[in-house]
Design a protein around this motif. Structure first.
Motif, PDB file in Angstrom:
ATOM      1  N   ALA A 170       0.825  -1.208   0.000  1.00  0.00           N
ATOM      2  CA  ALA A 170       0.000   0.000   0.000  1.00  0.00           C
ATOM      3  C   ALA A 170       0.857   1.254   0.000  1.00  0.00           C
ATOM      4  CB  ALA A 170      -0.934  -0.006   1.209  1.00  0.00           C
ATOM      5  N   GLY A 171       2.148   1.106  -0.251  1.00  0.00           N
ATOM      6  CA  GLY A 171       3.045   2.247  -0.297  1.00  0.00           C
ATOM      7  C   GLY A 171       3.443   2.778   1.051  1.00  0.00           C
ATOM      8  N   MET A 172       3.289   1.971   2.096  1.00  0.00           N
ATOM      9  CA  MET A 172       3.599   2.424   3.447  1.00  0.00           C
ATOM     10  C   MET A 172       4.931   1.849   3.920  1.00  0.00           C
ATOM     11  SD  MET A 172      -0.062   2.045   5.382  1.00  0.00           S
ATOM     12  CE  MET A 172       0.659   2.636   6.912  1.00  0.00           C
ATOM     13  N   ARG A 173       5.672   2.664   4.659  1.00  0.00           N
ATOM     14  CA  ARG A 173       6.895   2.204   5.317  1.00  0.00           C
ATOM     15  C   ARG A 173       6.655   2.269   6.826  1.00  0.00           C
ATOM     16  NH1 ARG A 173      12.958   4.935   5.159  1.00  0.00           N
ATOM     17  NH2 ARG A 173      14.009   3.256   6.313  1.00  0.00           N
ATOM     18  N   LEU A 174       6.658   1.118   7.463  1.00  0.00           N
ATOM     19  CA  LEU A 174       6.319   1.037   8.884  1.00  0.00           C
ATOM     20  C   LEU A 174       7.562   1.124   9.768  1.00  0.00           C
ATOM     21  CD1 LEU A 174       3.689  -1.858   8.959  1.00  0.00           C
ATOM     22  CD2 LEU A 174       3.284   0.604   8.807  1.00  0.00           C
ATOM     23  N   PRO A 175       7.413   1.626  11.008  1.00  0.00           N
ATOM     24  CA  PRO A 175       8.520   1.619  11.974  1.00  0.00           C
ATOM     25  C   PRO A 175       8.657   0.250  12.644  1.00  0.00           C
ATOM     26  CG  PRO A 175       6.599   2.623  12.967  1.00  0.00           C
ATOM     27  CD  PRO A 175       6.217   2.300  11.549  1.00  0.00           C
ATOM     28  N   ILE A 176       8.863  -0.769  11.829  1.00  0.00           N
ATOM     29  CA  ILE A 176       8.899  -2.156  12.304  1.00  0.00           C
ATOM     30  C   ILE A 176      10.169  -2.827  11.798  1.00  0.00           C
ATOM     31  CG2 ILE A 176       7.805  -4.435  12.090  1.00  0.00           C
ATOM     32  CD1 ILE A 176       6.233  -2.633  13.865  1.00  0.00           C
ATOM     33  N   GLU A 177      10.820  -3.593  12.665  1.00  0.00           N
ATOM     34  CA  GLU A 177      11.864  -4.530  12.244  1.00  0.00           C
ATOM     35  C   GLU A 177      11.402  -5.939  12.569  1.00  0.00           C
ATOM     36  OE1 GLU A 177      15.647  -3.743  13.949  1.00  0.00           O
ATOM     37  OE2 GLU A 177      16.054  -1.975  12.719  1.00  0.00           O
ATOM     38  N   SER A 178      11.713  -6.876  11.696  1.00  0.00           N
ATOM     39  CA  SER A 178      11.338  -8.271  11.921  1.00  0.00           C
ATOM     40  C   SER A 178      12.552  -9.056  12.407  1.00  0.00           C
ATOM     41  CB  SER A 178      10.789  -8.883  10.627  1.00  0.00           C
ATOM     42  OG  SER A 178       9.580  -8.246  10.261  1.00  0.00           O
ATOM     43  N   HIS A 179      12.388  -9.685  13.559  1.00  0.00           N
ATOM     44  CA  HIS A 179      13.459 -10.470  14.179  1.00  0.00           C
ATOM     45  C   HIS A 179      12.943 -11.856  14.516  1.00  0.00           C
ATOM     46  CE1 HIS A 179      16.496  -7.243  15.058  1.00  0.00           C
ATOM     47  NE2 HIS A 179      15.429  -6.498  14.837  1.00  0.00           N
TER      48      HIS A 179
END
Length: 417
Positions: free
Chosen positions: A246-255
């Protein structure tokens, strides 16, 4: 089909021929009122509460694999409400209340066991922090008891109380916490949603999100296009990837977070125990296996498997806290992909795209949040207003810096939460 003692007895006496599948396996329709991307615990709970609390039935849950095949089946099953900060505290308190009525609400045995959660502390500073947290929990209406060293010894005498570096000073006991069967939680919510008309569509991967004039109109999937007025994203460690559609950049990291289970043993651990100096937690399953885990693998990854150095680190913490575990054989380990937020707290909010909603950032708190998350997310999707329990779980706090909930006092570094 309802479960009861009478029904179990009847089926046992008649060859178990009367049982039916717990849910349907429908083909996707061309259009729905709402789509939930993600068939894990949070997604299934959202669909259930949308139908039960808000009367919506033209709903579909889209799962790229099988229901419950993600983090809901890859965790250490702990349920608790021992959070200290406003925003987190009321949310997890609400979630625990839903846990306590879940089996009756779903007519399904989730093996909820309120055996108590014991958080150990090992210094005067940790004791003060535990006392503050306990006071916050009690002010919220939940239970908390600060235990002395001898009171802890009476509960769990098999710990190493006189470890040279980290002697046990006492613990904070949360008696209403405990464990539940992770798979059964997914099955119960799936069965409850299906019985209310929700379509649970498995092997249906979302490959794109359709947006027109700033409003979501549906999704593209491996089983064709599906139109919808509202779309909820609740995919745990895959949140950044799906939101990017959806063109969004989230403040998330995947670990990756690893967990372990030993061979079945006779009952020896009655509670959930956490190690204040080693980020180690352990309980015993109903089958007898010791279920335990520790820190994240400290690098971003989408691989649902762990690494040997972190396995060694967790085993060291286990041996430091309770040397007796060295006699048990580890049968297997697994990894879950954690969606880590900068302040260690979750996000349940609308996005800047009309009709697109986001549920992510659960870090270590995903399993214990399942009912509260589903309830609050369903309320948001149905009414376009946040539920009171999730009023502070806003996405824009990472843009403005206001309302950050750094529960552990770790700072804005994803992998440390």
């Amino acid at each position: 089909m309802r479960f009861s003692g009478w029904r179990v007895l009847k089926e046992g006496l008649t060859g178990n021929k009367g049982w039916r599948p717990h849910w349907r396996n429908p083909q996707p329709k061309a259009e729905y009122d709402a789509l939930i991307i993600g068939g894990g615990g949070h997604g299934l709970a959202t669909a259930f509460y949308l139908a039960k609390e808000h009367g919506l039935t033209k709903i579909a849950v889209l799962e790229k694999g099988y229901l419950g095949g993600g983090n809901i089946g890859r965790n250490t099953t702990i349920v608790r409400a021992n959070y200290g900060l406003p925003g987190n505290s009321e949310f997890y308190s609400h979630s625990l209340k839903l846990w306590e009525g879940m089996e009756q609400e779903l007519n399904f045995n989730t093996m909820m066991s309120q055996r108590g959660v014991l958080n150990l502390f090992h210094s005067d500073g940790q004791r003060d922090a535990a006392a503050r947290r306990g006071n916050a929990m009690r002010n919220q209406g939940d239970d908390a008891e600060l235990l002395s060293r001898e009171q802890v010894r009476a509960l769990v005498p098999w710990l190493d109380f006189d470890n040279t570096r980290f002697p046990i000073y006492g613990g904070l006991f949360h008696g209403r916490g405990g464990t539940a069967r992770h798979d059964a939680v997914a099955w119960g919510y799936a069965r409850g949603a299906d019985s209310r008309g929700v379509d649970l569509i498995q092997n249906c991967e979302v490959t794109g999100i359709d947006i027109e004039d700033g409003r979501v109109t549906g999704v593209q999937t491996t089983r064709g296009a599906i139109k919808a007025k509202k779309v909820g994203i609740v995919v745990a460690g895959r949140s950044s990837q799906v939101a990017a559609m959806a063109g969004m950049r989230l403040p998330i990291e995947s670990h990756v977070l690893q967990a372990f289970v030993t061979e079945g043993l006779k009952p020896c651990i009655d509670h959930v125990v956490t190690y204040g100096m080693g980020h180690f937690y352990i309980s015993q399953s109903d089958k007898g296996g010791l279920v335990f885990g520790g820190d994240l693998d400290f690098y971003a990854s989408y691989a649902a498997r762990g690494n040997l150095p972190m396995q060694e680190h967790v085993m060291e913490a286990a041996m430091t806290l309770m040397p007796m575990i060295g006699k048990a054989r580890v049968l297997r380990s697994w990894g879950g992909i954690m969606d880590m937020s900068p302040d260690g707290s979750p996000i349940i909010d609308k996005t800047h795209i009309d009709g697109l909603y986001l549920n992510c950032g659960w870090c270590y708190g995903g399993f214990k949040a399942v009912p509260g998350s589903g309830f609050a997310f369903a309320h948001l999707i149905a009414t376009d207003r946040p539920h009171v329990s999730a009023a502070r779980l806003r996405l824009d706090r990472f843009e403005t810096g206001r309302g950050l909930m750094d529960e552990e006092g770790t700072g804005a570094q994803h992998n440390l939460h």
